[in-house]
Design a protein around this motif. Structure first.
Motif, PDB file in Angstrom:
ATOM      1  N   MET A 131      -0.640  -3.648   1.158  1.00  0.00           N
ATOM      2  CA  MET A 131      -1.093  -4.485   2.269  1.00  0.00           C
ATOM      3  C   MET A 131      -0.307  -5.799   2.310  1.00  0.00           C
ATOM      4  O   MET A 131       0.158  -6.220   3.364  1.00  0.00           O
ATOM      5  CB  MET A 131      -2.587  -4.798   2.137  1.00  0.00           C
ATOM      6  N   VAL A 188      -1.603  -5.137  11.291  1.00  0.00           N
ATOM      7  CA  VAL A 188      -2.769  -4.261  11.408  1.00  0.00           C
ATOM      8  C   VAL A 188      -2.583  -3.022  10.535  1.00  0.00           C
ATOM      9  O   VAL A 188      -3.527  -2.567   9.875  1.00  0.00           O
ATOM     10  CB  VAL A 188      -3.019  -3.880  12.884  1.00  0.00           C
ATOM     11  N   LEU A 189      -1.366  -2.476  10.491  1.00  0.00           N
ATOM     12  CA  LEU A 189      -1.076  -1.332   9.626  1.00  0.00           C
ATOM     13  C   LEU A 189      -1.343  -1.680   8.164  1.00  0.00           C
ATOM     14  O   LEU A 189      -1.889  -0.871   7.402  1.00  0.00           O
ATOM     15  CB  LEU A 189       0.375  -0.876   9.814  1.00  0.00           C
ATOM     16  N   LEU A 204      -3.524  -3.885   7.011  1.00  0.00           N
ATOM     17  CA  LEU A 204      -4.972  -3.957   6.808  1.00  0.00           C
ATOM     18  C   LEU A 204      -5.590  -2.556   6.750  1.00  0.00           C
ATOM     19  O   LEU A 204      -6.448  -2.281   5.902  1.00  0.00           O
ATOM     20  CB  LEU A 204      -5.611  -4.783   7.911  1.00  0.00           C
ATOM     21  N   ILE A 205      -5.140  -1.680   7.637  1.00  0.00           N
ATOM     22  CA  ILE A 205      -5.655  -0.309   7.630  1.00  0.00           C
ATOM     23  C   ILE A 205      -5.224   0.420   6.365  1.00  0.00           C
ATOM     24  O   ILE A 205      -6.010   1.158   5.764  1.00  0.00           O
ATOM     25  CB  ILE A 205      -5.192   0.441   8.901  1.00  0.00           C
ATOM     26  N   ASN A 209      -4.779  -0.838   3.464  1.00  0.00           N
ATOM     27  CA  ASN A 209      -5.639  -1.281   2.368  1.00  0.00           C
ATOM     28  C   ASN A 209      -6.969  -0.545   2.402  1.00  0.00           C
ATOM     29  O   ASN A 209      -7.448  -0.085   1.362  1.00  0.00           O
ATOM     30  CB  ASN A 209      -5.856  -2.795   2.442  1.00  0.00           C
ATOM     31  N   LEU A 210      -7.560  -0.409   3.575  1.00  0.00           N
ATOM     32  CA  LEU A 210      -8.840   0.293   3.687  1.00  0.00           C
ATOM     33  C   LEU A 210      -8.728   1.756   3.276  1.00  0.00           C
ATOM     34  O   LEU A 210      -9.605   2.294   2.617  1.00  0.00           O
ATOM     35  CB  LEU A 210      -9.352   0.213   5.130  1.00  0.00           C
ATOM     36  N   VAL A 211      -7.633   2.400   3.675  1.00  0.00           N
ATOM     37  CA  VAL A 211      -7.464   3.822   3.408  1.00  0.00           C
ATOM     38  C   VAL A 211      -7.063   4.085   1.950  1.00  0.00           C
ATOM     39  O   VAL A 211      -7.499   5.065   1.349  1.00  0.00           O
ATOM     40  CB  VAL A 211      -6.411   4.415   4.379  1.00  0.00           C
TER      41      VAL A 211
END
Length: 177
Positions: free
Chosen positions: A116, A94-95, A97-98, A100-102
């Motif tokens: 990621m 999950v870290l 994926l987050i 990558n978004l950030v």
């Protein structure tokens, strides 16, 4: 016939049902966003919404199959259902994926995707970070240039992409004379 010979009716498996419902919700989001894509009347048959609708249809079919399986007792074998969840590994994925978004906006697609990729590989048990970085870099660059150069879709150019684009443009200019 004894009681032990009779099979118990299948029981609802809530976690697996939630996965199916979540996938159905994602399909709904794909449909909603696809409806927002402007379609020019110049497209006679195949427009920009064809592949998103195909993807959405596949997601709906898979989600319905998952929901049906969950209502019939689930798709996991009994021994797998007893396996405890590795929350640390899940947190690392999950870290990733987050991250990558950030990071995609400030660092660009390639750097964010490599970070990621390495975090998700670590979450799945890989202990070879150099290999993961190199493989992630190759895959991210292939995806970036596939979208940016072949399709003309900007998916987040950062420092790495800008430098590589300049090199590619220079090489193309030299080859054209």
């Amino acid at each position: 016939m004894s009681t032990s010979d009779q099979q118990a009716p299948p029981r609802l498996v809530v976690p697996e049902l939630l996965i199916g419902v979540g996938l159905l919700a994602c399909a709904g989001a794909v449909a909603w966003q696809t409806l927002a894509i402007p379609v020019s009347p110049l497209y006679s048959k195949v427009g920009p919404t064809v592949f998103p609708y195909i993807t959405m249809t596949g997601m709906v079919i898979l989600s319905l199959l998952l929901i049906i399986a969950a209502l019939r007792g689930g798709w996991q074998p009994e021994d797998e259902k007893e396996t405890p969840t590795d929350w640390k590994a899940m947190g690392i994925v999950v870290l990733g994926l987050i991250a990558n978004l950030v990071l995609i906006q400030p660092l660009g697609f390639t750097a964010a995707s490599v970070i990621m990729f390495v975090l998700i590989c670590h979450g799945f048990g890989s202990r070879r970070p150099l290999r993961d970085v190199l493989l992630g870099l190759i895959l991210a660059l292939a995806a970036y240039f596939g979208f940016a150069r072949a399709l003309g879709v900007n998916i987040g150019a950062g420092f790495i992409e800008n430098q590589l684009n300049a090199i590619v443009d220079s090489v193309v200019a030299v080859l054209r004379g």
